[in-house]
Design a protein around this motif. Structure first.
Motif, mmCIF file in Angstrom:
data_model
loop_
_atom_site.group_PDB
_atom_site.id
_atom_site.type_symbol
_atom_site.label_atom_id
_atom_site.label_comp_id
_atom_site.label_asym_id
_atom_site.label_seq_id
_atom_site.Cartn_x
_atom_site.Cartn_y
_atom_site.Cartn_z
ATOM 1 N N PHE A 5 75.046 56.775 89.036
ATOM 2 C CA PHE A 5 75.185 55.627 88.138
ATOM 3 C C PHE A 5 74.043 55.569 87.123
ATOM 4 C CE2 PHE A 5 78.155 54.506 91.433
ATOM 5 C CZ PHE A 5 79.182 53.910 90.723
ATOM 6 N N GLU A 6 72.871 56.043 87.520
ATOM 7 C CA GLU A 6 71.793 56.150 86.550
ATOM 8 C C GLU A 6 72.187 57.104 85.434
ATOM 9 O OE1 GLU A 6 69.192 54.549 86.061
ATOM 10 O OE2 GLU A 6 68.653 53.557 87.937
ATOM 11 N N LEU A 7 72.823 58.225 85.812
ATOM 12 C CA LEU A 7 73.250 59.216 84.836
ATOM 13 C C LEU A 7 74.340 58.661 83.928
ATOM 14 C CD1 LEU A 7 72.914 62.109 83.845
ATOM 15 C CD2 LEU A 7 74.607 62.829 85.539
ATOM 16 N N LEU A 8 75.316 57.969 84.519
ATOM 17 C CA LEU A 8 76.397 57.377 83.733
ATOM 18 C C LEU A 8 75.854 56.364 82.725
ATOM 19 C CD1 LEU A 8 79.148 56.797 86.460
ATOM 20 C CD2 LEU A 8 79.316 58.313 84.486
ATOM 21 N N ASN A 9 74.909 55.543 83.153
ATOM 22 C CA ASN A 9 74.322 54.561 82.245
ATOM 23 C C ASN A 9 73.553 55.245 81.117
ATOM 24 O OD1 ASN A 9 74.642 51.558 83.026
ATOM 25 N ND2 ASN A 9 74.312 52.556 85.000
ATOM 26 N N THR A 10 72.882 56.338 81.443
ATOM 27 C CA THR A 10 72.157 57.093 80.417
ATOM 28 C C THR A 10 73.122 57.683 79.399
ATOM 29 O OG1 THR A 10 70.379 57.637 81.951
ATOM 30 C CG2 THR A 10 70.585 59.014 79.988
ATOM 31 N N TRP A 11 74.244 58.215 79.886
ATOM 32 C CA TRP A 11 75.246 58.807 79.004
ATOM 33 C C TRP A 11 75.836 57.787 78.033
ATOM 34 C CZ3 TRP A 11 78.410 61.981 83.134
ATOM 35 C CH2 TRP A 11 77.735 63.176 83.399
ATOM 36 N N PHE A 12 76.157 56.604 78.530
ATOM 37 C CA PHE A 12 76.947 55.651 77.755
ATOM 38 C C PHE A 12 76.165 54.515 77.110
ATOM 39 C CE2 PHE A 12 80.262 57.464 80.544
ATOM 40 C CZ PHE A 12 81.189 57.829 79.582
ATOM 41 N N GLU A 13 74.880 54.368 77.428
ATOM 42 C CA GLU A 13 74.147 53.194 76.938
ATOM 43 C C GLU A 13 74.020 53.143 75.418
ATOM 44 O OE1 GLU A 13 69.669 55.043 77.744
ATOM 45 O OE2 GLU A 13 70.362 53.272 78.813
ATOM 46 N N LYS A 14 74.128 54.275 74.739
ATOM 47 C CA LYS A 14 74.023 54.303 73.283
ATOM 48 C C LYS A 14 75.388 54.280 72.584
ATOM 49 C CE LYS A 14 69.549 54.612 73.460
ATOM 50 N NZ LYS A 14 68.710 53.440 73.108
ATOM 51 N N GLU A 15 76.459 54.350 73.358
ATOM 52 C CA GLU A 15 77.806 54.361 72.781
ATOM 53 C C GLU A 15 78.267 52.941 72.466
ATOM 54 O OE1 GLU A 15 79.299 56.994 71.954
ATOM 55 O OE2 GLU A 15 78.384 58.596 73.127
ATOM 56 N N ASP A 16 79.182 52.815 71.492
ATOM 57 C CA ASP A 16 79.717 51.483 71.203
ATOM 58 C C ASP A 16 80.730 51.090 72.276
ATOM 59 O OD1 ASP A 16 82.268 52.611 70.523
ATOM 60 O OD2 ASP A 16 81.580 52.944 68.484
ATOM 61 N N VAL A 17 81.063 49.825 72.296
ATOM 62 C CA VAL A 17 81.914 49.291 73.356
ATOM 63 C C VAL A 17 83.285 49.955 73.363
ATOM 64 C CG1 VAL A 17 83.062 47.215 74.230
ATOM 65 C CG2 VAL A 17 80.712 47.089 73.392
ATOM 66 N N GLU A 18 83.868 50.148 72.197
ATOM 67 C CA GLU A 18 85.205 50.752 72.124
ATOM 68 C C GLU A 18 85.219 52.163 72.707
ATOM 69 O OE1 GLU A 18 85.093 47.644 68.857
ATOM 70 O OE2 GLU A 18 83.719 49.151 69.665
ATOM 71 N N THR A 19 84.149 52.923 72.477
ATOM 72 C CA THR A 19 84.063 54.276 73.026
ATOM 73 C C THR A 19 83.991 54.240 74.552
ATOM 74 O OG1 THR A 19 82.953 55.121 71.046
ATOM 75 C CG2 THR A 19 82.693 56.402 73.069
#
Length: 235
Positions: A5-19
């Motif tokens: 989950f740390e990795l998933l948050n790192t991957w997606f934290e900079k993406e916009d909500v729609e992505t």
């Protein structure tokens, strides 16, 4: 929180909500749903979900004590987006038993009573709504209250055994309302009357200037107690 989950948050934290929503809707197709209480954040997410996938699953919990304005918004939302939000109700026998013990407004007598009321009217119906899902989407934002300051975009919900996705976790109040205005999203008229957070009618009031956004929920309790139990168990 696990390394996954740390990795998933790192991957997606900079993406916009729609992505983020598009990825999870595709990856967990048929096993993902938005839980909506028809608050401003949930209305934003409903608008986004329907634009991405008109067949996306959305459900709501009807405690039996919601404000009339919330019921009106339920109908308005279904009509605007041409959807049918699934609605889950508490077990009638359990509500009757609760009344025999507490009376009609006994939830105000103690935190324990209030939590028992929330358990019967919210938590148990939620568990039925989450059956068969791998992911549930919420409209939680970190700045809403002290109890939500440590929440992450992607979490594991230990109590319910599935992933909790909080796409708006980093949004502030202005960003929510900018989206609503720009996209003509229907919202609860109580927001215009000083209600930033809306739950059951007897447990919700308008707030005064300077109060935090959750001050109108269970206002007779201390801030650290102001959760119904839906969003406390996570890891």
């Amino acid at each position: 929180m696990s390394k996954r989950f740390e990795l998933l948050n790192t991957w997606f934290e900079k993406e916009d909500v729609e992505t983020v929503l598009s990825h999870f809707l595709k990856t967990y197709h048929g096993k993902i749903a938005l839980s909506s209480s028809y608050g401003a954040e949930d209305q934003v997410l409903t608008d986004m979900l329907v634009k991405i996938d008109p067949m996306a699953k959305i459900f709501s919990l009807d405690t039996g004590r919601l404000p009339e304005e919330t019921y009106a918004l339920m109908e308005q939302t279904n009509r605007k987006y041409r959807i049918k939000v699934d609605v889950y109700h508490p077990d009638a026998t359990e509500v009757e038993a609760l009344y025999k013990v507490q009376g009609i407004n006994g939830f105000r007598d103690s935190v324990e009573n209030r939590k028992e009321c929330c358990y019967v009217r919210k938590i148990k119906p939620l568990r039925r709504a989450l059956e068969g899902l791998d992911v549930w989407i919420t409209g939680l934002r970190r700045s809403q209250s002290p109890t939500r300051e440590t929440m992450r975009l992607i979490e594991w919900d230990e109590a319910n055994g599935l992933i909790k996705l909080n796409p708006l976790i980093e949004w502030d109040e202005k960003k929510v309302w900018d989206y609503i205005k720009e996209n003509k999203v229907p919202y609860n008229v109580l927001h215009d009357q000083g209600y930033p957070s809306i739950g059951c009618a007897p447990c919700t009031r308008a707030i005064c200037e300077g109060e935090d956004l959750r001050a109108g929920r269970w206002w007779w309790e201390n801030p650290e107690h102001k959760e119904c139990g839906l969003h406390l168990n996570r890891s």
